[in-house]
Design a protein around this motif. Sequence first.
Motif, mmCIF file in Angstrom:
data_model
loop_
_atom_site.group_PDB
_atom_site.id
_atom_site.type_symbol
_atom_site.label_atom_id
_atom_site.label_comp_id
_atom_site.label_asym_id
_atom_site.label_seq_id
_atom_site.Cartn_x
_atom_site.Cartn_y
_atom_site.Cartn_z
ATOM 1 N N GLY A 4 11.224 44.601 3.152
ATOM 2 C CA GLY A 4 11.046 45.691 4.111
ATOM 3 C C GLY A 4 11.459 45.277 5.507
ATOM 4 O O GLY A 4 12.055 46.057 6.258
ATOM 5 N N LYS A 5 11.179 44.027 5.864
ATOM 6 C CA LYS A 5 11.550 43.520 7.187
ATOM 7 C C LYS A 5 13.064 43.521 7.353
ATOM 8 O O LYS A 5 13.589 43.966 8.377
ATOM 9 N N SER A 6 13.774 43.061 6.342
ATOM 10 C CA SER A 6 15.237 43.037 6.402
ATOM 11 C C SER A 6 15.799 44.452 6.452
ATOM 12 O O SER A 6 16.766 44.715 7.169
ATOM 13 N N ALA A 7 15.197 45.371 5.709
ATOM 14 C CA ALA A 7 15.655 46.760 5.717
ATOM 15 C C ALA A 7 15.478 47.380 7.097
ATOM 16 O O ALA A 7 16.361 48.094 7.585
ATOM 17 N N LEU A 8 14.359 47.092 7.741
ATOM 18 C CA LEU A 8 14.125 47.631 9.082
ATOM 19 C C LEU A 8 15.097 47.039 10.092
ATOM 20 O O LEU A 8 15.602 47.745 10.967
ATOM 21 N N LEU A 9 15.384 45.743 9.978
ATOM 22 C CA LEU A 9 16.346 45.117 10.882
ATOM 23 C C LEU A 9 17.745 45.699 10.683
ATOM 24 O O LEU A 9 18.471 45.942 11.643
ATOM 25 N N LEU A 10 18.108 45.944 9.435
ATOM 26 C CA LEU A 10 19.402 46.551 9.136
ATOM 27 C C LEU A 10 19.478 47.971 9.689
ATOM 28 O O LEU A 10 20.486 48.365 10.295
ATOM 29 N N HIS A 39 17.768 49.141 12.196
ATOM 30 C CA HIS A 39 17.807 49.002 13.654
ATOM 31 C C HIS A 39 19.229 48.739 14.137
ATOM 32 O O HIS A 39 19.697 49.369 15.090
ATOM 33 N N GLN A 40 19.942 47.843 13.468
ATOM 34 C CA GLN A 40 21.316 47.529 13.859
ATOM 35 C C GLN A 40 22.236 48.735 13.667
ATOM 36 O O GLN A 40 23.111 49.002 14.495
ATOM 37 N N ILE A 58 21.414 51.947 13.754
ATOM 38 C CA ILE A 58 21.112 52.931 14.795
ATOM 39 C C ILE A 58 21.667 52.468 16.136
ATOM 40 O O ILE A 58 22.249 53.250 16.886
ATOM 41 N N ARG A 59 21.503 51.186 16.431
ATOM 42 C CA ARG A 59 21.999 50.637 17.699
ATOM 43 C C ARG A 59 23.509 50.808 17.817
ATOM 44 O O ARG A 59 24.012 51.208 18.863
ATOM 45 N N ARG A 60 24.242 50.526 16.744
ATOM 46 C CA ARG A 60 25.700 50.689 16.779
ATOM 47 C C ARG A 60 26.099 52.149 16.895
ATOM 48 O O ARG A 60 27.081 52.483 17.545
ATOM 49 N N ALA A 61 25.349 53.030 16.241
ATOM 50 C CA ALA A 61 25.670 54.460 16.304
ATOM 51 C C ALA A 61 25.466 55.013 17.710
ATOM 52 O O ALA A 61 26.225 55.848 18.166
ATOM 53 N N VAL A 62 24.434 54.511 18.384
ATOM 54 C CA VAL A 62 24.144 54.983 19.745
ATOM 55 C C VAL A 62 25.205 54.495 20.720
ATOM 56 O O VAL A 62 25.614 55.219 21.617
ATOM 57 N N ASN A 63 25.664 53.256 20.526
ATOM 58 C CA ASN A 63 26.705 52.708 21.410
ATOM 59 C C ASN A 63 28.018 53.270 21.013
ATOM 60 O O ASN A 63 28.869 53.689 21.484
#
Length: 47
Positions: A31-37, A39-40, A42-47
Amino acid sequence: MSAKDLASVYDTIMSIPGVNEQVKVDLKISGKSALLLLHQAIRRAVN
């Protein structure tokens, strides 16, 4: 690599026979890895 070269490579890959066949991918991640993935992504989509 220029955008034109990248587009040419992408077109070549997409024209390979069998590329439209279904592929079964079994991803078992924590679950931790899924959340980090997520997050990345979403971060790329926003930028």
